[in-house]
Write an enzyme that holds these catalytic residues in place. Sequence first.
Site, PDB file in Angstrom:
ATOM      1  N   ALA A 168     -34.026  17.277 -27.358  1.00  0.00           N
ATOM      2  CA  ALA A 168     -34.009  18.704 -27.676  1.00  0.00           C
ATOM      3  C   ALA A 168     -34.015  19.663 -26.483  1.00  0.00           C
ATOM      4  O   ALA A 168     -33.665  20.828 -26.649  1.00  0.00           O
ATOM      5  CB  ALA A 168     -35.203  19.029 -28.579  1.00  0.00           C
ATOM      6  N   ALA A 169     -34.443  19.219 -25.306  1.00  0.00           N
ATOM      7  CA  ALA A 169     -34.608  20.170 -24.193  1.00  0.00           C
ATOM      8  C   ALA A 169     -33.272  20.802 -23.809  1.00  0.00           C
ATOM      9  O   ALA A 169     -32.235  20.145 -23.915  1.00  0.00           O
ATOM     10  CB  ALA A 169     -35.217  19.448 -22.986  1.00  0.00           C
ATOM     11  N   PRO A 170     -33.264  22.078 -23.390  1.00  0.00           N
ATOM     12  CA  PRO A 170     -34.424  22.973 -23.202  1.00  0.00           C
ATOM     13  C   PRO A 170     -34.835  23.742 -24.450  1.00  0.00           C
ATOM     14  O   PRO A 170     -35.686  24.617 -24.391  1.00  0.00           O
ATOM     15  CB  PRO A 170     -33.928  23.933 -22.118  1.00  0.00           C
ATOM     16  CG  PRO A 170     -32.460  24.055 -22.383  1.00  0.00           C
ATOM     17  CD  PRO A 170     -32.010  22.702 -22.895  1.00  0.00           C
ATOM     18  N   GLY A 188     -32.493  25.248 -26.860  1.00  0.00           N
ATOM     19  CA  GLY A 188     -31.535  26.215 -27.401  1.00  0.00           C
ATOM     20  C   GLY A 188     -31.141  25.891 -28.827  1.00  0.00           C
ATOM     21  O   GLY A 188     -31.168  26.751 -29.715  1.00  0.00           O
ATOM     22  N   LYS A 189     -30.782  24.623 -29.054  1.00  0.00           N
ATOM     23  CA  LYS A 189     -30.365  24.221 -30.407  1.00  0.00           C
ATOM     24  C   LYS A 189     -31.584  24.145 -31.329  1.00  0.00           C
ATOM     25  O   LYS A 189     -31.492  24.485 -32.505  1.00  0.00           O
ATOM     26  CB  LYS A 189     -29.623  22.888 -30.349  1.00  0.00           C
ATOM     27  CG  LYS A 189     -28.328  22.967 -29.524  1.00  0.00           C
ATOM     28  CD  LYS A 189     -27.623  21.625 -29.445  1.00  0.00           C
ATOM     29  CE  LYS A 189     -26.453  21.669 -28.470  1.00  0.00           C
ATOM     30  NZ  LYS A 189     -26.890  21.720 -27.058  1.00  0.00           N
ATOM     31  N   ASP A 200     -39.833   9.157 -26.285  1.00  0.00           N
ATOM     32  CA  ASP A 200     -38.539   8.506 -26.096  1.00  0.00           C
ATOM     33  C   ASP A 200     -37.881   8.300 -27.458  1.00  0.00           C
ATOM     34  O   ASP A 200     -38.402   7.560 -28.305  1.00  0.00           O
ATOM     35  CB  ASP A 200     -38.771   7.161 -25.387  1.00  0.00           C
ATOM     36  CG  ASP A 200     -37.472   6.389 -25.149  1.00  0.00           C
ATOM     37  OD1 ASP A 200     -36.416   6.792 -25.671  1.00  0.00           O
ATOM     38  OD2 ASP A 200     -37.521   5.371 -24.436  1.00  0.00           O
ATOM     39  N   CYS A 245     -21.720  17.040 -24.266  1.00  0.00           N
ATOM     40  CA  CYS A 245     -20.993  18.034 -23.456  1.00  0.00           C
ATOM     41  C   CYS A 245     -20.163  17.300 -22.409  1.00  0.00           C
ATOM     42  O   CYS A 245     -20.199  17.632 -21.233  1.00  0.00           O
ATOM     43  CB  CYS A 245     -21.951  19.039 -22.812  1.00  0.00           C
ATOM     44  SG  CYS A 245     -23.184  18.285 -21.726  1.00  0.00           S
TER      45      CYS A 245
END
Length: 469
Positions: free
Chosen positions: A243-245, A247-248, A293, A373
Amino acid sequence: MSFFPKIAFQYEVEEYLTKVFRNNELITALGTQEAENKYQSLLSHLSHPPAFTSVRVNTHLASVKHVKKLLFEEIQKQFKGLRIPVLEHPKLQDVLLIPVIGPRRDLKQHVSEVIVGAQCGYAVLRGAHVYVPGIVSTSRFVKAGDLVSVYSDIEGKCKRGAKEFDGVKVFLGNGISELSRSEIFSSSGPLKGLGIRMIEPVYLSPSFDNVLPSYLFLQNLPSVVVSHILNPQPGEKILDMCAAPGGKTTHIATLMRDQGEVIAMDRIANKVKKIKQNAELLQLNCIKAFCYDGTKALSVAKREDKQEGPPFLPESFDRILLDAPCSGMGQRPNMAYSSTLKEVTSYQPLQRKLFTVAVKLLKPGGVLVYSTCTITLSENEEQVAWALKHFPCLQLHPQEPHIGGEGMKGAGLSLDELKLLQRFDPSAVTLQGMDINSLQDSREDDLISLANKDCIGFFIAKFIKSNSK
């Protein structure tokens, strides 16, 4: 119209990518010359910033219209009255787009130089000022208030504190030094804070340092698309596996109107801290972030009744987002990609481990969205082909909104399957600069179309898990 050289790779990575973009399926469909042209165009795009800055409005706290007005005023202030439009995206109701002006080829280069690291340089090309930790070297007699030209050390060859540098450097624009050379390289330890205030960047983008921080989230366009495709509903239990940072994660919580439960995981503690900070800043309460993890997130034993965090029992989640760790080759701008082939090819097995856990954690009838990405087949279309073969319970599902292109040929997927995928490929549009005149002559529809294409390289697949075991 290239301003910077094409992105450079290590030889073995370049060889690997050349095979990917000249695969037999692609050559058969496009022809050798067209496939080669697209690949070369992609390499040029990757070294340049996207044509638009995209920001997501935190609709949990403010309306898009209100934030658009505030942002327009802020940009006018930053650009000294220059009227740059702020566009609403017709298919992404929470997205605002700001055209990037540049490259500006007529900027004078000054005698005093400041060299910054590559990552700092990429941030400058997307609107940031230069902060002290990003400065690698300066000319000998730089003083506070001096006009300086800023260059990026794209190969990482400049020694910290050097007084001159003759290696490969890329001009980023001009700025005013906030500090003297002796203050920047103080022996009492590294300083923080602003080092160079950019006044004439090669690419003119607004700075978002402390600009409407609770109302806006700076986010690449395809990254916003992902959460809309997941389509979370109020009251559901959602997992954001990597999930970091945040945004989603925060976007998912906003789309759910902060009702339900969003579990966010990342294996690095500092990154989890960032997720929590972003959730607090945007005033979202349904997010629970854990340092864990994702490959170990499936519980094999009975859980404690009060246990909130991972590991989780099978079939615990209504929807899962796996925005997987990847080789990141779609990020822009990037002029010199430093990873080795061993590093690039290490991601596929990790992604498959995470995907396997995700499928088991998903409820029957649930939605799994997989995204990266990057631009490779092995981390994108090949993963989809593998998933469909190994998990008969999964079906590819149409994506809404679908504003990118279809999947790339080369992984053995059918044409119908490729149409269900979404690949954002910057080479889909000609690399072009933008100045005030061309901007004022452009239709809004054409600008939106350009924003949809001239963004980072990105990939999205959406699966539904069938109810039958």
